[in-house]
Design a protein around this motif. Structure first.
Motif, short mmCIF file in Angstrom:
data_model
loop_
_atom_site.label_atom_id
_atom_site.label_comp_id
_atom_site.label_asym_id
_atom_site.label_seq_id
_atom_site.Cartn_x
_atom_site.Cartn_y
_atom_site.Cartn_z
N THR A 189 -15.65 -29.79 36.81
CA THR A 189 -16.43 -28.42 36.60
C THR A 189 -16.31 -28.10 35.15
O THR A 189 -15.54 -28.08 34.55
CB THR A 189 -15.37 -27.46 37.36
OG1 THR A 189 -15.22 -27.58 38.64
CG2 THR A 189 -15.92 -25.95 37.00
N ARG A 190 -17.53 -27.33 34.71
CA ARG A 190 -18.07 -27.29 33.29
C ARG A 190 -18.91 -26.08 33.54
O ARG A 190 -20.13 -26.11 33.60
CB ARG A 190 -18.40 -28.40 32.62
CG ARG A 190 -18.44 -28.23 31.11
CD ARG A 190 -19.12 -29.27 30.45
NE ARG A 190 -18.50 -30.52 30.83
CZ ARG A 190 -19.00 -31.89 31.07
NH1 ARG A 190 -20.22 -31.69 31.43
NH2 ARG A 190 -18.08 -32.77 31.54
N THR A 191 -18.23 -24.75 33.31
CA THR A 191 -19.18 -23.54 33.52
C THR A 191 -19.78 -23.23 31.91
O THR A 191 -19.12 -23.45 30.96
CB THR A 191 -18.49 -22.44 34.06
OG1 THR A 191 -17.23 -22.17 33.07
CG2 THR A 191 -17.93 -23.00 35.35
N PRO A 192 -21.11 -23.02 31.90
CA PRO A 192 -21.59 -22.52 31.04
C PRO A 192 -20.88 -21.17 30.33
O PRO A 192 -20.63 -20.19 31.01
CB PRO A 192 -23.09 -22.10 31.12
CG PRO A 192 -23.34 -22.63 32.45
CD PRO A 192 -22.02 -22.53 33.12
N LYS A 193 -20.61 -21.21 28.95
CA LYS A 193 -19.94 -20.20 28.18
C LYS A 193 -20.95 -18.79 28.13
O LYS A 193 -21.87 -19.00 27.59
CB LYS A 193 -19.45 -20.49 26.91
CG LYS A 193 -18.53 -19.23 26.20
CD LYS A 193 -17.83 -20.07 24.85
CE LYS A 193 -17.25 -19.00 24.13
NZ LYS A 193 -16.60 -19.25 22.78
N ARG A 194 -20.37 -17.76 28.42
CA ARG A 194 -21.45 -16.52 28.29
C ARG A 194 -21.38 -16.00 26.93
O ARG A 194 -20.30 -16.01 26.28
CB ARG A 194 -20.92 -15.29 29.16
CG ARG A 194 -21.78 -14.26 29.51
CD ARG A 194 -21.25 -13.23 30.52
NE ARG A 194 -20.07 -12.62 30.00
CZ ARG A 194 -19.08 -12.65 30.90
NH1 ARG A 194 -19.04 -12.99 32.10
NH2 ARG A 194 -17.88 -12.00 30.55
N ARG A 195 -22.33 -15.54 26.45
CA ARG A 195 -22.42 -15.40 25.11
C ARG A 195 -22.22 -13.78 24.66
O ARG A 195 -22.29 -13.35 23.82
CB ARG A 195 -23.78 -15.61 24.35
CG ARG A 195 -24.10 -17.18 24.25
CD ARG A 195 -25.58 -17.34 24.13
NE ARG A 195 -25.74 -18.73 23.62
CZ ARG A 195 -26.78 -19.23 23.74
NH1 ARG A 195 -28.05 -18.72 24.14
NH2 ARG A 195 -26.99 -20.68 23.18
#
Length: 236
Positions: A189-195
């Motif tokens: 699992t690797r979720t995109p980091k919210r900016r």
């Protein structure tokens, strides 16, 4: 709801449906040979706006892939290794064939994710919170000139996008256990980091719908354009 687009040169978009169907032999062979990678996503959003098609793009090759997911079905696509960004999406196909909602600004909301050779990657579960605010605006540019002090108050809805990697991962586990148990131990699992955080986003909304320097209210078009520009500047 605000929308804006990122203009890029894309090759043909490859698509994958919301599915409980196994990968084909070539896809599986490419992954196990470390030539390609598998990306999974899940989505709930709104029950009246499902399934969703989420488009991701390889940031160097400019190739795009559509991941269709919703309900109890996981979305999956097989891609070349590289760096990928969420680009846009849509949800809720109407009986007429139209799209009931679209989210064309995901490129600005989330940081890219690296996908490695042979990886079986869960990007996470996409959802959104709806922020409802009372906004005041002029009905038109002409009304703004003729009657500057007055505006119309309405309730406006804004999407605050979220992606998290825990609560729905079991759907991907179940898919792999059923169809490709040999890949189950490879699942990462690797979720995109919210900016952006919620407080900053709400501040952007408030500032975009605030009075102009001459005391007049912006039109809806003017306010939404201000919000788009704030997002572009703040989220790149």
């Amino acid at each position: 709801m605000f929308r804006f687009s990122v203009i890029v040169l894309l090759s043909i978009v490859s698509s994958a449906c919301a599915t409980n169907v196994p990968m084909n032999e070539k896809q599986l062979a490419d992954i196990t040979a470390n030539n390609m990678a598998a990306i999974f996503m899940t989505y709930s959003g709104d029950q009246n706006c499902s399934p969703a098609s989420i488009i991701i793009i390889n940031t160097s090759m400019k190739t795009a892939h559509s991941i269709r997911t919703g309900g109890k079905s996981v979305g999956m696509t097989v891609v070349a290794p590289g760096e990928y960004s969420l680009l846009s999406g849509s949800c809720g196909m109407l009986s007429s064939g139209g799209v009931s909602a679209s989210f064309t600004d995901l490129y600005y909301w989330f940081e890219p994710v690296t996908v490695n050779k042979g990886e079986v990657l869960y990007l996470g579960h996409m959802n959104w919170d709806v922020i409802t605010k009372k906004t005041t605006f002029s009905g038109s540019a002409i009304a703004n000139v003729l009657n500057k002090p007055f505006g119309t108050k309405v309730k406006s809805n804004f999407f605050f996008y979220t992606i998290e990697g825990v609560s729905h991962r079991d759907q991907v586990d179940e898919y792999l256990q059923k169809h490709h148990p040999e890949l189950l131990t490879s699942l990462t699992t690797r979720t995109p980091k919210r900016r952006i955080d919620r407080e900053n986003y709400e501040n952007m909304i408030n500032e975009s719908f605030a009075k102009n320097s001459d005391g007049s209210y912006p039109t809806t078009q003017e306010a939404n354009q201000k919000l788009k520009e704030a997002l572009k500047l703040g989220l790149r």
